[in-house]
Design a protein around this motif. Structure first.
Motif: not given
Length: 271
Positions: A26-34
């Motif tokens: 989930x944290x990786x997904x948030x980073x992907x948003x960036x």
């Protein structure tokens, strides 16, 4: 009372690892948003820093050239004073030897003046070129700073939208890490780091590894379902668990009963 991480059963360890994997994904997904924004911001900051250093270096070079020009101007005045003195002495020479000696000194000092004047002209040309380079670097730096401000604004907006959620996930992940023995946690992090998609724990999907999708032999699948030991994929090295432990419902294979083939009975046609 909480169990010590080493006292947990294999099933509990695997369950905790998968929960940790879920949170980190989930944290990786948030980073992907960036997206590429953090890298773009870093590149622009590095470029601006490089331009600033370049401008400072050029200014130091200009200062050195100006110092050299000032020194050469002093040398020219000294040479001119010497030439004037030698010209006065020419009027009082007593022989050809003195005349030749003074003439050579005058010639030497004249050449020195010409050389210094040439170096001064070259220094002025170099300063003009360097000032032009400073102007170019300054314009470029202004453009890059404008781009940086835009990128930073976009990044800050995305971060502000996801900061609360990310912080919660990080806190929960940190708490969960305490329930996993250090050796297993280190192995998990190493596997995750070497995985392109950041998956260190995967569940079996359609008789294959959920990470690399290579087929898993039936006996190995049975071992995974037993949850008696930690099993890794022999192809990609990821830790494997059964779908049920991951909370995934798997449709049971229903073998449809094949219709019995009807025996063909030959009939005779009476004429």
């Amino acid at each position: 009372m909480k169990k010590d991480a080493t006292d947990l059963s294999i099933e509990e360890k695997l369950k905790n690892l998968y929960q940790l994997q879920t949170m980190l994904s989930e944290i990786d997904k948030i980073k992907t948003l960036r997206g590429e924004l953090p890298l773009e911001v870093q590149d622009l900051e590095d470029e601006i820093e490089g331009l600033t250093t370049r401008i400072e270096k050029i200014r130091a070079e200009i200062e050195a050239l100006n110092t050299d020009i000032a020194t050469r101007k002093v040398n020219i005045e000294t040479c001119k004073a010497s030439i004037e003195k030698y010209n006065q002495q020419l009027d009082n020479v007593r022989n050809n030897r003195e005349y030749d000696s003074l003439s050579k000194e005058i010639e030497y000092q004249t050449l020195d003046v010409e050389l210094n004047e040439k170096r001064i002209r070259e220094a002025h040309a170099a300063i003009e070129h360097k000032n032009s380079e400073i102007s170019h670097c300054t314009e470029l730096m202004v453009d890059r700073q404008a781009d940086l401000d835009v990128k930073k604004s976009e990044l800050d907006e995305i971060i502000s939208e996801t900061r609360t959620e990310e912080e919660k996930l990080r806190e929960r992940a940190k708490s969960l890490e305490l329930t996993i023995e250090s050796r297993l946690l280190m192995a998990f992090k190493r596997i995750r780091k070497n995985s392109r998609n950041g998956l260190g724990v995967v569940y079996v999907q359609r008789d294959a590894c959920g990470g690399c999708f290579n087929k898993i032999p039936p006996q190995r699948q049975l071992d995974i379902r037993m949850r008696k030991k930690i099993i890794v994929c022999e192809y990609c090295g990821r830790i494997m668990i059964d779908p049920e432990l991951a909370g995934i419902e798997v449709e049971s294979k229903v073998m449809e009963e094949k219709p019995k083939r009807r025996r063909r009975v030959a009939t005779s046609v009476e004429e």
